[in-house]
Design an enzyme around this catalytic site. Structure first.
Site, PDB file in Angstrom:
ATOM      1  CB  SER A 136      -3.747  12.452  -1.625  1.00 27.37           C
ATOM      2  OG  SER A 136      -3.023  12.649  -0.425  1.00 27.37           O
ATOM      3  CE1 TYR A 149       0.431   9.636  -4.300  1.00 32.09           C
ATOM      4  CE2 TYR A 149       0.236  11.318  -2.600  1.00 32.09           C
ATOM      5  CZ  TYR A 149      -0.210  10.135  -3.182  1.00 32.09           C
ATOM      6  OH  TYR A 149      -1.297   9.479  -2.642  1.00 32.09           O
TER       7      TYR A 149
HETATM    8  P1  NAP Z   1      -1.724   0.073  -2.142  1.00 34.84           P
HETATM    9  O1  NAP Z   1      -2.076  -0.561  -0.842  1.00 34.84           O
HETATM   10  O2  NAP Z   1      -0.297   0.231  -2.516  1.00 34.84           O
HETATM   11  O3  NAP Z   1      -2.514  -0.709  -3.311  1.00 34.84           O
HETATM   12  C1  NAP Z   1      -2.334  -0.266  -4.624  1.00 34.84           C
HETATM   13  C2  NAP Z   1      -3.322  -0.932  -5.540  1.00 34.84           C
HETATM   14  O4  NAP Z   1      -3.180  -0.351  -6.830  1.00 34.84           O
HETATM   15  C3  NAP Z   1      -3.076  -2.420  -5.716  1.00 34.84           C
HETATM   16  O5  NAP Z   1      -4.306  -3.035  -5.966  1.00 34.84           O
HETATM   17  C4  NAP Z   1      -2.173  -2.477  -6.941  1.00 34.84           C
HETATM   18  O6  NAP Z   1      -2.296  -3.702  -7.686  1.00 34.84           O
HETATM   19  C5  NAP Z   1      -2.718  -1.324  -7.763  1.00 34.84           C
HETATM   20  N1  NAP Z   1      -1.683  -0.720  -8.587  1.00 34.84           N
HETATM   21  C6  NAP Z   1      -0.567  -0.081  -8.179  1.00 34.84           C
HETATM   22  N2  NAP Z   1       0.174   0.301  -9.228  1.00 34.84           N
HETATM   23  C7  NAP Z   1      -0.496  -0.118 -10.327  1.00 34.84           C
HETATM   24  C8  NAP Z   1      -0.222  -0.038 -11.721  1.00 34.84           C
HETATM   25  N3  NAP Z   1       0.873   0.535 -12.205  1.00 34.84           N
HETATM   26  N4  NAP Z   1      -1.129  -0.583 -12.560  1.00 34.84           N
HETATM   27  C9  NAP Z   1      -2.242  -1.181 -12.091  1.00 34.84           C
HETATM   28  N5  NAP Z   1      -2.548  -1.304 -10.788  1.00 34.84           N
HETATM   29  C10 NAP Z   1      -1.674  -0.777  -9.926  1.00 34.84           C
HETATM   30  O7  NAP Z   1      -2.326   1.547  -2.246  1.00 34.84           O
HETATM   31  P2  NAP Z   1      -3.446   2.287  -1.342  1.00 34.84           P
HETATM   32  O8  NAP Z   1      -2.778   2.855  -0.158  1.00 34.84           O
HETATM   33  O9  NAP Z   1      -4.634   1.428  -1.180  1.00 34.84           O
HETATM   34  O10 NAP Z   1      -3.782   3.527  -2.308  1.00 34.84           O
HETATM   35  C11 NAP Z   1      -4.927   3.558  -3.131  1.00 34.84           C
HETATM   36  C12 NAP Z   1      -5.139   4.978  -3.611  1.00 34.84           C
HETATM   37  O11 NAP Z   1      -5.300   5.849  -2.489  1.00 34.84           O
HETATM   38  C13 NAP Z   1      -3.946   5.550  -4.408  1.00 34.84           C
HETATM   39  O12 NAP Z   1      -4.432   6.328  -5.473  1.00 34.84           O
HETATM   40  C14 NAP Z   1      -3.235   6.422  -3.403  1.00 34.84           C
HETATM   41  O13 NAP Z   1      -2.498   7.462  -3.999  1.00 34.84           O
HETATM   42  C15 NAP Z   1      -4.407   6.949  -2.587  1.00 34.84           C
HETATM   43  N6  NAP Z   1      -4.054   7.404  -1.244  1.00 34.84           N
HETATM   44  C16 NAP Z   1      -3.525   6.536  -0.343  1.00 34.84           C
HETATM   45  C17 NAP Z   1      -3.203   7.018   0.926  1.00 34.84           C
HETATM   46  C18 NAP Z   1      -2.617   6.129   1.985  1.00 34.84           C
HETATM   47  O14 NAP Z   1      -2.199   6.652   3.035  1.00 34.84           O
HETATM   48  N7  NAP Z   1      -2.566   4.800   1.790  1.00 34.84           N
HETATM   49  C19 NAP Z   1      -3.432   8.357   1.242  1.00 34.84           C
HETATM   50  C20 NAP Z   1      -3.973   9.196   0.291  1.00 34.84           C
HETATM   51  C21 NAP Z   1      -4.286   8.710  -0.953  1.00 34.84           C
HETATM   52  P3  NAP Z   1      -1.362  -5.005  -7.366  1.00 34.84           P
HETATM   53  O15 NAP Z   1      -1.888  -5.624  -6.100  1.00 34.84           O
HETATM   54  O16 NAP Z   1      -1.548  -5.911  -8.527  1.00 34.84           O
HETATM   55  O17 NAP Z   1       0.030  -4.490  -7.198  1.00 34.84           O
END
Ligand code: NAP
Length: 244
Positions: A136, A149
């Site tokens: 991030s 985080y």
């Molecule tokens: P998201 O939309 O919430 O999707 C999360 C994904 O991870 C889903 O496929 C979920 O599976 C899986 N997941 C969550 N908790 C889990 C667990 N305990 N065990 C196994 N699988 C799990 O998240 P996202 O925004 O795409 O984020 C993806 C990555 O990018 C993360 O590492 C996040 O920290 C990073 N990130 C995101 C942002 C942002 O603004 N969105 C910014 C910076 C970094 P299910 O569908 O089965 O729940």
């Protein structure tokens, strides 16, 4: 055909990465925790476009998580070329509010799980492979909304430099890709349907918009490509110029 494991590929950034790798002709293990329907949709989208994919279920951050994941994975594959540690969680809470439980949960999913996934993947990873972790932009910007985080994402970025050195002699690159605010379910609660929040979030990026999951997936596609063979141990900023 190269094989990839993308954790958290049922939704958001991981979904976009899985779809993009599927289009590149990579066979994709679409990992998820609970949303099997969403994971199946990703698998179907990849196969209908002529690619190959299969779902793998394992909740991360609980005892036995990594073994559950690899037991399912090894039913389908005997080697890996690409590992994308994308699954992650966010829990808000400033330094005065964060509880030990929230802290431990964040570290269990965001640090412990990817650490031991890499360890467990070592015998499967082929020489010349790729390890990518989604971190991030908050590792280089102050983010008092969730210091726990921030600490998890900093931990894996630091770890990746060391892993790059360790795995380099095998031609395996290890990199972090760091998104800024991206329109996914993780941010749905405060971002979607709120024009003022959208505008504020867009204002953080030099490119003046909120990131899309595909913006991050395209960077990952580069990192895992042969063009990125000389890029390792580094953080690729995919924040649209946030915090400039
Ligand atoms: P998201 O939309 O919430 O999707 C999360 C994904 O991870 C889903 O496929 C979920 O599976 C899986 N997941 C969550 N908790 C889990 C667990 N305990 N065990 C196994 N699988 C799990 O998240 P996202 O925004 O795409 O984020 C993806 C990555 O990018 C993360 O590492 C996040 O920290 C990073 N990130 C995101 C942002 C942002 O603004 N969105 C910014 C910076 C970094 P299910 O569908 O089965 O729940």
């Amino acid at each position: 055909m190269r094989t990839a494991l993308v954790t958290g590929a049922s939704r958001g950034i991981g979904r976009a990465i899985a779809l993009r790798l599927g289009r590149e002709g990579v066979r994709v293990a679409v990992h998820y925790a609970v949303d099997g329907t969403a994971a199946e949709e990703v698998v179907t989208a990849i196969t209908e476009a002529g690619g190959e994919a299969f779902p793998v279920r394992a909740e991360l951050g609980v005892d036995g998580d990594v073994e559950t994941l690899f037991a399912a994975l090894e039913k389908e594959v005997d080697g890996l070329d690409i590992l994308v540690n994308n699954a992650g969680i966010f829990i808000s809470g400033g330094i005065a509010e964060v509880t030990p439980e929230a802290y431990d949960r964040l570290f269990a999913v965001n640090v412990r799980a990817p650490f031991f996934i890499v360890q467990r993947a070592l015998p499967l990873l082929r020489d010349g492979g790729r390890v990518v972790t989604i971190t991030s932009g908050v590792t280089r910007m102050a983010f008092p909304e969730s210091p726990a985080y921030v600490a998890t994402k900093g931990a894996v970025e630091v770890l990746n430099r060391t892993l790059a050195k360790e795995l380099g002699p095998r031609g395996i690159t290890v990199n972090s890709v760091s998104p800024g605010i991206t329109d996914t379910d993780m941010n749905a609660g405060w971002l979607r349907g709120d024009p003022r929040a959208q505008e504020e979030a867009a204002g953080q990026a030099a490119l003046a918009r909120v990131g899309a999951a595909e913006d991050i997936a395209d960077v990952v596609a580069f990192v895992v490509s042969d063009d990125a063979r000389w890029v390792t141990g580094t953080v690729l900023d995919a924040t649209g110029g946030s915090g400039l």
